[in-house]
Design a protein around this motif. Structure first.
Motif, PDB file in Angstrom:
ATOM      1  N   GLN A  19      41.139  45.468  58.784  1.00  0.00           N
ATOM      2  CA  GLN A  19      40.826  44.677  57.607  1.00  0.00           C
ATOM      3  C   GLN A  19      41.947  44.797  56.578  1.00  0.00           C
ATOM      4  O   GLN A  19      42.381  45.896  56.237  1.00  0.00           O
ATOM      5  N   VAL A  20      42.424  43.658  56.088  1.00  0.00           N
ATOM      6  CA  VAL A  20      43.464  43.634  55.071  1.00  0.00           C
ATOM      7  C   VAL A  20      42.886  42.995  53.816  1.00  0.00           C
ATOM      8  O   VAL A  20      42.246  41.940  53.884  1.00  0.00           O
ATOM      9  N   SER A  21      43.095  43.631  52.688  1.00  0.00           N
ATOM     10  CA  SER A  21      42.548  43.115  51.443  1.00  0.00           C
ATOM     11  C   SER A  21      43.371  41.939  50.943  1.00  0.00           C
ATOM     12  O   SER A  21      44.561  41.827  51.208  1.00  0.00           O
ATOM     13  N   SER A  22      42.706  41.042  50.196  1.00  0.00           N
ATOM     14  CA  SER A  22      43.400  39.894  49.632  1.00  0.00           C
ATOM     15  C   SER A  22      43.888  40.214  48.226  1.00  0.00           C
ATOM     16  O   SER A  22      43.431  41.166  47.583  1.00  0.00           O
ATOM     17  N   THR A  23      44.807  39.395  47.748  1.00  0.00           N
ATOM     18  CA  THR A  23      45.305  39.564  46.381  1.00  0.00           C
ATOM     19  C   THR A  23      44.178  39.411  45.381  1.00  0.00           C
ATOM     20  O   THR A  23      44.091  40.152  44.394  1.00  0.00           O
ATOM     21  N   GLU A  24      43.285  38.451  45.608  1.00  0.00           N
ATOM     22  CA  GLU A  24      42.177  38.221  44.682  1.00  0.00           C
ATOM     23  C   GLU A  24      41.236  39.420  44.626  1.00  0.00           C
ATOM     24  O   GLU A  24      40.759  39.797  43.552  1.00  0.00           O
ATOM     25  N   GLU A  25      40.973  40.045  45.742  1.00  0.00           N
ATOM     26  CA  GLU A  25      40.109  41.229  45.759  1.00  0.00           C
ATOM     27  C   GLU A  25      40.745  42.360  44.957  1.00  0.00           C
ATOM     28  O   GLU A  25      40.058  43.057  44.198  1.00  0.00           O
ATOM     29  N   ARG A  26      42.026  42.531  45.125  1.00  0.00           N
ATOM     30  CA  ARG A  26      42.724  43.565  44.359  1.00  0.00           C
ATOM     31  C   ARG A  26      42.703  43.242  42.868  1.00  0.00           C
ATOM     32  O   ARG A  26      42.427  44.115  42.032  1.00  0.00           O
ATOM     33  N   GLU A  27      42.965  42.009  42.522  1.00  0.00           N
ATOM     34  CA  GLU A  27      42.998  41.627  41.110  1.00  0.00           C
ATOM     35  C   GLU A  27      41.619  41.733  40.478  1.00  0.00           C
ATOM     36  O   GLU A  27      41.487  42.113  39.309  1.00  0.00           O
ATOM     37  N   SER A  28      40.572  41.421  41.227  1.00  0.00           N
ATOM     38  CA  SER A  28      39.217  41.512  40.673  1.00  0.00           C
ATOM     39  C   SER A  28      38.859  42.949  40.341  1.00  0.00           C
ATOM     40  O   SER A  28      38.226  43.219  39.313  1.00  0.00           O
ATOM     41  N   LEU A  29      39.286  43.882  41.175  1.00  0.00           N
ATOM     42  CA  LEU A  29      38.999  45.289  40.917  1.00  0.00           C
ATOM     43  C   LEU A  29      39.800  45.795  39.720  1.00  0.00           C
ATOM     44  O   LEU A  29      39.269  46.520  38.870  1.00  0.00           O
TER      45      LEU A  29
END
Length: 220
Positions: free
Chosen positions: A2-12
């Motif tokens: 599983q690779v995280s998306s940029t949006e998931e990182r930015e939301s956190l």
């Protein structure tokens, strides 16, 4: 993998930043936060201090504890199971945040459940007390079993107090979870201040149903 998306990182990162902007963090800035990514994995802050969080300070961890992207500091490895326990117990959960927010941590140190008497909590569907999980070493089986039991026994709570430790909150996404942390910290502070006036009072009957109907009208 599983690779995280940029949006998931930015939301956190935005959620953690919102906690500091709201002034609900401890002096040390200690916290850990995660968002679910895919099936059986989460994006997790990699250290115990999240002030100035950047994408490089995030790691992808499977629910069995395997780090598949990035790195975790040893202190963070202890809390992986704290997050995964919630994700497993509440499949609808999309984010988990742990803080040492000062006022609610006072309740945790007293091992006293936080009553639901602050209207803002109802806006998050928090209609039950925030229960206390008895203290146990971080990451221990006693700790995770205590969290699972509290979540199971209180189906209408979206947070638990970790005895002698702090707060663990969870909701559909990172932004909502951060807002819930703020509301819980405000509730804890207001409970303490209300003691000067004889103590906080419970909601009248059907308060949750009436609040939900009011929100539905506003959204409609």
């Amino acid at each position: 993998m599983q690779v995280s998306s940029t949006e998931e990182r930015e939301s956190l990162i935005r959620a953690v930043r919102a906690l500091f902007e709201a002034g609900v963090m401890s002096h040390a800035g200690h916290a850990n936060a995660s968002v679910r990514v895919g099936e059986g994995s989460m994006l997790l802050t990699s250290s115990g201090t999240v002030r100035g969080l950047t994408p490089e300070h995030l790691a992808v961890v499977s629910f069995d504890g395997t780090v598949t992207e990035g790195e975790l500091e040893p202190v963070t490895k202890e809390i992986v199971s704290m997050h995964t326990t919630v994700y497993r117990a509440r499949p609808e959960t999309g984010a988990v945040i742990h803080t040492h927010s000062p006022h609610v941590t006072g309740f945790a140190l007293a091992n006293e459940a936080l009553p639901c008497r602050y209207e803002a909590l109802l806006r998050f569907g928090q209609t039950d007390v925030v229960p206390v999980v008895p203290w146990a070493p971080r990451g221990s089986r006693e700790s995770t079993e205590g969290i699972a039991e509290a979540v199971r026994d209180h189906p209408h709570t979206h947070a638990v107090l970790l005895g002698n430790h702090g707060l663990l909150a969870f909701a559909a996404d990172a932004a909502t979870t951060a807002s819930l942390v703020v509301a819980i910290e405000e509730a804890a502070e207001a409970e303490q201040r209300a003691k000067a006036f004889g103590g906080a009072r419970d909601f009248p009957p059907s308060a949750w149903e009436k609040a939900r109907a009011s929100m539905a009208r506003a959204e409609g």
